[in-house]
Write a protein that holds these residues in place. Structure first.
Motif, PDB file in Angstrom:
ATOM      1  N   GLU A 132       0.848  -1.192   0.000  1.00 49.83           N
ATOM      2  CA  GLU A 132       0.000   0.000   0.000  1.00 49.83           C
ATOM      3  C   GLU A 132       0.888   1.248   0.000  1.00 49.83           C
ATOM      4  N   LEU A 133       0.608   2.161  -0.918  1.00 50.87           N
ATOM      5  CA  LEU A 133       1.469   3.342  -1.061  1.00 50.87           C
ATOM      6  C   LEU A 133       1.489   4.197   0.205  1.00 50.87           C
ATOM      7  N   GLN A 134       0.326   4.360   0.827  1.00 49.49           N
ATOM      8  CA  GLN A 134       0.285   5.201   2.026  1.00 49.49           C
ATOM      9  C   GLN A 134       1.161   4.600   3.143  1.00 49.49           C
ATOM     10  N   ALA A 173       7.822   1.270 -14.780  1.00 51.93           N
ATOM     11  CA  ALA A 173       7.936   0.378 -13.627  1.00 51.93           C
ATOM     12  C   ALA A 173       8.006   1.126 -12.297  1.00 51.93           C
ATOM     13  N   CYS A 174       8.019   2.454 -12.344  1.00 47.52           N
ATOM     14  CA  CYS A 174       8.220   3.201 -11.102  1.00 47.52           C
ATOM     15  C   CYS A 174       7.226   4.350 -10.999  1.00 47.52           C
ATOM     16  N   VAL A 175       6.824   4.654  -9.779  1.00 46.92           N
ATOM     17  CA  VAL A 175       6.009   5.839  -9.502  1.00 46.92           C
ATOM     18  C   VAL A 175       6.700   6.641  -8.410  1.00 46.92           C
ATOM     19  N   THR A 176       6.340   7.919  -8.300  1.00 42.90           N
ATOM     20  CA  THR A 176       6.867   8.737  -7.212  1.00 42.90           C
ATOM     21  C   THR A 176       5.716   9.150  -6.303  1.00 42.90           C
ATOM     22  N   ALA A 177       5.833   8.818  -5.019  1.00 36.97           N
ATOM     23  CA  ALA A 177       4.788   9.183  -4.052  1.00 36.97           C
ATOM     24  C   ALA A 177       5.203  10.447  -3.307  1.00 36.97           C
ATOM     25  N   TYR A 178       4.324  11.438  -3.320  1.00 36.30           N
ATOM     26  CA  TYR A 178       4.563  12.701  -2.604  1.00 36.30           C
ATOM     27  C   TYR A 178       3.470  12.870  -1.542  1.00 36.30           C
ATOM     28  N   THR A 179       3.744  13.730  -0.563  1.00 43.46           N
ATOM     29  CA  THR A 179       2.694  14.117   0.384  1.00 43.46           C
ATOM     30  C   THR A 179       2.182  15.499  -0.010  1.00 43.46           C
ATOM     31  N   VAL A 186       4.819   5.258   2.432  1.00 41.58           N
ATOM     32  CA  VAL A 186       5.220   6.623   2.785  1.00 41.58           C
ATOM     33  C   VAL A 186       5.339   6.769   4.301  1.00 41.58           C
ATOM     34  N   GLN A 187       4.438   6.123   5.034  1.00 43.99           N
ATOM     35  CA  GLN A 187       4.561   6.170   6.502  1.00 43.99           C
ATOM     36  C   GLN A 187       5.893   5.587   6.941  1.00 43.99           C
ATOM     37  N   GLN A 188       6.302   4.516   6.279  1.00 39.40           N
ATOM     38  CA  GLN A 188       7.532   3.846   6.703  1.00 39.40           C
ATOM     39  C   GLN A 188       8.798   4.520   6.182  1.00 39.40           C
ATOM     40  N   TYR A 189       8.778   4.954   4.921  1.00 46.23           N
ATOM     41  CA  TYR A 189      10.017   5.440   4.300  1.00 46.23           C
ATOM     42  C   TYR A 189      10.044   6.946   4.055  1.00 46.23           C
ATOM     43  N   GLY A 190       8.932   7.632   4.315  1.00 50.26           N
ATOM     44  CA  GLY A 190       8.864   9.067   4.073  1.00 50.26           C
ATOM     45  C   GLY A 190       8.574   9.382   2.616  1.00 50.26           C
ATOM     46  N   SER A 191       8.437  10.661   2.328  1.00 45.02           N
ATOM     47  CA  SER A 191       8.192  11.102   0.954  1.00 45.02           C
ATOM     48  C   SER A 191       9.044  12.334   0.671  1.00 45.02           C
ATOM     49  N   PRO A 192       9.302  12.626  -0.610  1.00 44.86           N
ATOM     50  CA  PRO A 192       8.959  11.837  -1.789  1.00 44.86           C
ATOM     51  C   PRO A 192       9.640  10.459  -1.745  1.00 44.86           C
TER      52      PRO A 192
END
Ligand SMILES: *Cc1c(COP(=O)(O)O)cnc(C)c1O
Length: 468
Positions: free
Chosen positions: A51-53, A327-333, A56-62
């Motif tokens: 899960e993306l959220q 193959a990759c996405v970038t997750a931001y807050t 991000v909780q575990q590894y931070g963002s971006p």
């Protein structure tokens, strides 16, 4: 887009966007997502079963999130397509400038592909990742003597670009190698294609490769050398190309030059047709599939060989973007919001041009989704802005999104190619972390840069030190 007959993890449902009040631009469809993307029962986006959220909780963002399954699938599609469509020997090499790091090298090496490197740093990365020398091809239009020595000592094949390099390398090979150093000659094929001028390389007015009018002299020179051995020819016409014709034209040009080179007695049996196949960043992008591209190129080479009576050369292709881009996405807050009444709404995220310089460099267009609101109606058109001190720092000019709030996870799609590899520390923002996801497991592959990392190579001359 990629399709596969390997079974996908199936714990959720595929993403079907619901557009309500807005017609354009369309929302991202499943085709722009990594192959394992799905929406779980909490209406949360998952990739590779993660899960993306939560990531991000575990590894931070971006956070760059690399889907191993999608990357491996693209590798096997290239490999299998050449086996299907090309009658001779073939090798697919990954243009590692698209994203060079140890984990990406390991995954691609384990798929049996080779590597194109364009600097001592990329060469070093592949060597450290355990890639064998016969799978490494060293490009570059201005390699330093030190880089050439490193390449000769590593034993990889060197793609020679110009006269200075050719002369320097002849000397280095004489001094440093007991066996003839394998090289290939890069030429400018004189082929135009439709892509951004910064990523066009095949037209005659390009900084890359020998001009056609120099080639016969080059072949004559090579035929007199014993410290280097020219095994083939190379050309690359550009990047993010959707047409097949320029690649087919290139095959004809290269086969012609191969025949000329052979007439000088050179042992040239390898053709490298470069990379350049585009990917879908938006719904309207319509590139050929990997197999369609391979088929067109293979048939063009075979036909040209038939017409000239040449035996089929060993064929190399060197895709970058089409292997790793999707193959990759970038997750931001999501952070601040600025509404200019009756005009425009900006939604700011915690990254931007330092982790993805493509929009500001090439006016590239991306699509995004809100990972924690996957089933909500898309009711807003906003500009997704970065956090850098630059008005042009816009991630997406027109993004169709659900109503967002600070803390939401905005996921930009198709960021695998030329994002991490072009990332900078502009505004002294640390480069993001990257994780690889596969079947529900996430592993860190690049650590996030800390504040300390940002100053650890700074040096203060004694006279500037502040003494309290
Ligand atoms: C950039 C480059 C590639 C890869 O291009 P893509 O568009 O990423 O496939 C291949 N060969 C050379 C010489 C390049 O410069």
């Amino acid at each position: 887009m990629l399709s596969t007959d390997r079974s996908l993890p199936n714990t959720g449902h595929r993403y079907i966007p619901q557009i309500t009040s807005l017609e354009v631009p369309p929302s991202p469809n499943q085709e722009l997502m990594p192959l394992t993307a799905q929406v779980n029962s909490n209406n949360q986006l998952e990739i590779g079963g993660c899960e993306l959220q939560l990531l991000v909780q575990q590894y931070g963002s971006p956070l760059y999130v690399l889907d191993e399954f999608t990357l491996r699938t693209a590798c096997s599609q290239y490999r299998d397509s050449f086996a299907t469509y090309y009658g001779g020997e073939s090798l697919v090499i990954y243009a590692s400038k698209a994203w060079s790091c140890m984990a990406v090298c390991r995954i691609i090496d384990s798929e049996g592909l080779g590597f194109d490197v364009v600097s001592g740093g990329e060469l070093y990365t592949t060597l450290e990742a355990g890639v064998s020398k016969d799978k490494i091809y060293f490009h570059g239009n201005n390699k330093s003597a030190a880089e050439l020595e490193l390449a000769v000592e590593a034993g990889c094949t060197i793609m020679v670009d110009n006269w200075l390099e050719l002369k320097t390398l002849t000397q280095i090979a004489t001094d440093h190698s007991d066996i003839p150093v394998p090289i290939m000659i890069r030429l400018t094929p004189g082929i135009e294609c439709h892509t951004h001028e910064y990523i066009r390389t095949g037209h005659l007015d390009s900084k890359f490769g020998f001009d056609p009018n120099q080639l016969e002299e080059v072949f004559a020179y090579l035929s007199q050398q014993s410290s280097i051995s020219c095994i083939g020819l190379h050309a690359h016409i550009g990047s993010q190309i959707f047409e097949r014709q320029p690649h087919q034209d290139l095959a004809v040009v290269l086969v012609d030059w191969l025949q000329k080179a052979q007439s000088y007695g050179l042992p040239v049996t390898t053709l490298n047709v470069g990379g350049g196949l585009g990917i879908r960043y938006t719904e309207s992008d319509d590139p050929p599939s990997i197999s369609e591209w391979v088929k067109a190129v293979s048939q063009a080479v075979e036909k040209a060989c038939q017409e000239t009576g040449l035996p089929l050369p060993r064929l190399i292709a060197e895709p970058g973007r089409s292997l790793i881009g999707s193959a990759c996405v970038t997750a931001y807050t999501v952070g601040s919001r600025k509404e200019i009444p009756n005009f425009h709404t900006y939604v700011a995220v915690d990254g931007g041009m330092s982790d993805n310089p493509r929009p500001i460099t090439y006016q590239s267009v991306y699509r995004a989704v809100i990972a924690n609101r996957m089933s909500e109606p898309l009711t807003e058109e906003v500009t997704v802005a970065g956090k850098h001190c630059e008005s042009g720092d816009v991630v997406i000019k027109k993004a169709t999104l659900p109503k967002t709030e600070p803390g939401d996870i905005l996921v930009v799609l198709d960021t695998g190619a030329y994002n991490y590899s072009m990332a900078s520390n502009y505004n002294r923002i640390g480069r993001p972390a990257a994780v690889v996801v596969y079947e529900g497991e996430a592993n860190l592959i690049i650590e996030r840069e800390t504040y300390h990392n940002l100053i650890e190579r700074d040096r203060l001359p004694e006279r500037l030190v502040k003494h309290e």
